[in-house]
Design a protein around this motif. Structure first.
Motif, PDB file in Angstrom:
ATOM      1  N   HIS A 105       0.826  -1.209   0.000  1.00  0.00           N
ATOM      2  CA  HIS A 105       0.000   0.000   0.000  1.00  0.00           C
ATOM      3  C   HIS A 105       0.865   1.265   0.000  1.00  0.00           C
ATOM      4  N   ASP A 106       1.997   1.203   0.695  1.00  0.00           N
ATOM      5  CA  ASP A 106       2.926   2.337   0.662  1.00  0.00           C
ATOM      6  C   ASP A 106       3.444   2.582  -0.753  1.00  0.00           C
ATOM      7  N   ASP A 109       0.709   4.148  -2.652  1.00  0.00           N
ATOM      8  CA  ASP A 109       0.579   5.547  -2.238  1.00  0.00           C
ATOM      9  C   ASP A 109       1.650   6.412  -2.893  1.00  0.00           C
ATOM     10  N   GLN A 112       0.640   7.180  -6.322  1.00  0.00           N
ATOM     11  CA  GLN A 112      -0.430   8.173  -6.344  1.00  0.00           C
ATOM     12  C   GLN A 112       0.103   9.568  -6.025  1.00  0.00           C
ATOM     13  N   ARG A 119      -4.755  10.610  -1.703  1.00  0.00           N
ATOM     14  CA  ARG A 119      -5.702  11.080  -0.705  1.00  0.00           C
ATOM     15  C   ARG A 119      -5.256  10.530   0.638  1.00  0.00           C
ATOM     16  N   LYS A 120      -4.993  11.415   1.579  1.00  0.00           N
ATOM     17  CA  LYS A 120      -4.531  10.927   2.870  1.00  0.00           C
ATOM     18  C   LYS A 120      -5.678  10.325   3.662  1.00  0.00           C
ATOM     19  N   ASN A 121      -5.331   9.357   4.461  1.00  0.00           N
ATOM     20  CA  ASN A 121      -6.296   8.654   5.286  1.00  0.00           C
ATOM     21  C   ASN A 121      -5.873   8.853   6.735  1.00  0.00           C
ATOM     22  N   VAL A 122      -6.548   9.744   7.414  1.00  0.00           N
ATOM     23  CA  VAL A 122      -6.204  10.064   8.795  1.00  0.00           C
ATOM     24  C   VAL A 122      -7.041   9.185   9.711  1.00  0.00           C
ATOM     25  N   GLY A 123      -6.369   8.555  10.653  1.00  0.00           N
ATOM     26  CA  GLY A 123      -7.088   7.702  11.588  1.00  0.00           C
ATOM     27  C   GLY A 123      -6.232   7.387  12.795  1.00  0.00           C
TER      28      GLY A 123
END
Length: 156
Positions: A105-106, A109, A112, A119-123
């Protein structure tokens, strides 16, 4: 009269641009090609965990254990010990596979980001869980080298 123009920088830029495009394509291709087998590995690990849990439930059941003669019970305890070792091994396999998925996934990313589509995914993340997973993956290497891995979390 002759005039010489140094085009080295232009040539280097074009070569670098082509090389970058090739690397991005390879990155995207490899990342997508790794994702499918990793998902299959994780699915198989889930099946193994489920099956092992069912077997452990049977062999640790008191009613089941009472069916064995007293002289056979040490053998049953050894079987349970081995099943627990397999359980730990499966957990390590799962952690390793999840780490590989994270790395894929890195890579995706990164592609991308370079294409301007990230698109960042903040969590929230559980840092203790992450550290323990990494330690679980690395513990056999550390043990082979005489290193004891420890993690102490204060106020986290």
């Amino acid at each position: 009269m002759m005039q010489f123009i140094d085009v080295t920088d232009a040539i280097n830029y074009d070569e670098s641009k082509e090389e970058n495009t090739v690397l991005q394509t390879v990155n995207a291709f490899v990342s997508h090609e790794l994702r499918n087998p990793l998902n299959s590995i994780l699915a198989q690990i889930l099946c193994d965990k489920t099956l092992l849990a069912e077997v452990l439930e049977i062999v640790t059941d008191e009613a089941f254990q009472k069916k064995f003669k007293k002289r056979e019970r040490p053998l049953l305890r050894r079987l349970i010990k081995y099943l627990r070792q397999i359980e730990a091994s499966i957990e390590t396999q799962e952690s390793s596979a999840n780490l590989m998925v994270f790395m894929v996934h890195d890579f995706l990313d990164l592609a991308q980001i370079k294409n301007g589509k990230f698109r960042k995914n903040v969590g929230l993340v559980n840092i203790r869980d992450i550290v323990h997973r990494v330690m679980e993956i690395q513990k056999s290497k550390a043990r082979d080298r005489g290193i004891k891995l420890m993690a102490d979390f204060v106020n986290i």
